[in-house]
Design an enzyme around this catalytic site. Structure first.
Site, short mmCIF file in Angstrom:
data_model
loop_
_atom_site.label_atom_id
_atom_site.label_comp_id
_atom_site.label_asym_id
_atom_site.label_seq_id
_atom_site.Cartn_x
_atom_site.Cartn_y
_atom_site.Cartn_z
N ASN A 75 0.83 -1.22 0.00
CA ASN A 75 0.00 0.00 0.00
C ASN A 75 0.85 1.26 0.00
OD1 ASN A 75 -2.55 -1.36 0.10
ND2 ASN A 75 -2.14 -1.80 2.25
N ARG A 80 7.88 7.09 -1.78
CA ARG A 80 7.86 6.82 -0.34
C ARG A 80 8.65 5.56 0.00
NH1 ARG A 80 3.59 5.26 3.54
NH2 ARG A 80 4.16 6.18 5.54
N ARG A 136 4.35 -1.17 8.79
CA ARG A 136 5.25 -2.16 8.19
C ARG A 136 6.42 -2.50 9.11
NH1 ARG A 136 3.88 1.89 5.29
NH2 ARG A 136 2.48 1.68 3.51
N LYS A 184 1.37 -11.75 -3.93
CA LYS A 184 2.04 -10.84 -4.86
C LYS A 184 3.46 -10.53 -4.40
CE LYS A 184 2.63 -6.17 -6.08
NZ LYS A 184 2.47 -4.79 -5.59
N PRO A 201 3.96 -11.71 -10.47
CA PRO A 201 3.30 -10.96 -9.40
C PRO A 201 2.06 -10.26 -9.97
CG PRO A 201 5.66 -10.43 -9.54
CD PRO A 201 5.29 -11.17 -10.79
N ASP A 203 -0.84 -7.63 -9.67
CA ASP A 203 -1.43 -6.46 -9.03
C ASP A 203 -2.44 -5.86 -10.00
OD1 ASP A 203 0.04 -5.23 -10.99
OD2 ASP A 203 1.22 -3.98 -9.64
N HIS A 205 -2.19 -3.41 -12.18
CA HIS A 205 -1.65 -3.23 -13.53
C HIS A 205 -1.68 -4.56 -14.30
CE1 HIS A 205 -0.32 0.88 -13.10
NE2 HIS A 205 0.36 0.58 -12.01
N PHE A 254 4.54 -4.64 -17.92
CA PHE A 254 4.24 -3.83 -16.73
C PHE A 254 4.86 -2.44 -16.84
CE2 PHE A 254 5.40 -2.23 -12.56
CZ PHE A 254 4.22 -2.35 -11.84
#
Length: 291
Positions: A75, A80, A136, A184, A201, A203, A205, A254
């Site tokens: 997330n 970041r 996290r 993922k 993976p 997601d 996209h 991707f």
């Protein structure tokens, strides 16, 4: 193409050692040209992208660094994540060098802390407050504790046990034992650090690519949640089309979806992407109204 390099820090490794490391890190034993040709023959859309975005390959990262990096990606956004990992290096890594750009600005580089270094030095509170990792921090601390409890140690478990686990589903399950690791993230770690070149993976996209370009039977259109079976189904769409290093081919597709690469793509492809996203938003709105 010839790429020149020069170590910026003093090192005991020889030129041959450095060259061997770089070849392994960038997986240069796998030439891209025949792969791009093979993938392009399997997918006209990828053929167009390949001409616009040459040179995309998968690195073979250290599994510990890769695992932490993708736990931080949960997330989150790229700026970041980059800031979190830079803070982690600065707080707990070794200083490598500082480059002075001018009298007002300089850049310092730090190593990524080993599992043992971070385990001994960083509490959950430290990771949360010094590195800005938020919730996290708990995931990373608990992951470290589980790794340190493994027979032979965490580094051995990552580099020997996991790297030598050949079955993709077994490897995914073992990685999902770590706090903050879902399917993922597990497949990201597998693809980028555990030699699983066919890991996909999935997601938003990747889901959209599969839905738009490879779901000819409209099977995905009727799926409402990404269960383990559905997750596998999406990955299989890529693996069936690109049996040779499907994870690498998927990564090229991707990359083409990222905003930073839009300007190098043909206008009609960009317009098609935008139209699809718009249509998907409208479909979701209609579905919500029905619910």
């Amino acid at each position: 193409t010839t790429t020149l390099y020069r170590p910026l820090t003093k090192t005991n490794t020889t030129t041959i050692d450095m060259e061997t490391f770089l070849k392994a890190y960038f997986q240069l034993d796998a030439p891209l040209e025949p792969l791009y040709k093979e993938w392009s023959e399997a997918c006209p859309r990828l053929a167009t992208i390949a001409k616009c975005i040459p040179g995309v390959r998968i690195v073979d990262q250290d599994p510990w660094e890769c695992l932490v990096s993708f736990i931080c990606s949960s997330n989150n956004n790229i700026p970041r994540i980059t800031k979190m990992l830079a803070s982690l290096r600065k707080e707990y890594g070794r200083h490598l060098l500082t480059i002075d750009k001018n009298t007002h600005r300089h850049y310092s580089f730090y190593s990524f802390p080993s599992l043992e270094e971070l385990y001994e030095s960083a509490t959950e509170h430290d990771l949360r407050n010094k590195c800005g990792m938020g919730y996290r921090a708990k995931y990373i601390r608990e992951t470290m504790e589980l790794l340190m409890s493994k027979e032979g140690g965490g580094e051995y478990y990552l580099k020997e046990v996991l790297r030598n686990t050949q079955d993709p589903q077994e490897l995914q399950s073992k990685l999902c034992e770590f706090c903050g690791v879902g399917r993922k993230v597990a497949d990201c770690v597998s693809l980028f650090s555990l030699k699983q070149s066919n890991a996909i993976p999935v997601d938003t996209h990747v889901w959209n690519i599969a839905l738009r370009d490879y779901d000819s039977d409209n099977v995905l259109r009727n799926i409402k949640s990404l269960t383990p079976t559905n997750y596998q189904m999406v990955g299989d769409l890529f693996r069936q089309r690109f049996p040779n290093r499907a994870g690498w081919a998927h990564s090229l597709l991707f990359v083409a979806e990222l905003p930073s690469f839009r300007e190098v793509l043909p206008d009609d492809m960009v317009k098609e992407m935008d139209a699809f996203r718009l249509a998907e938003k409208e479909n979701k709105k209609k579905q919500k109204k029905k619910e």
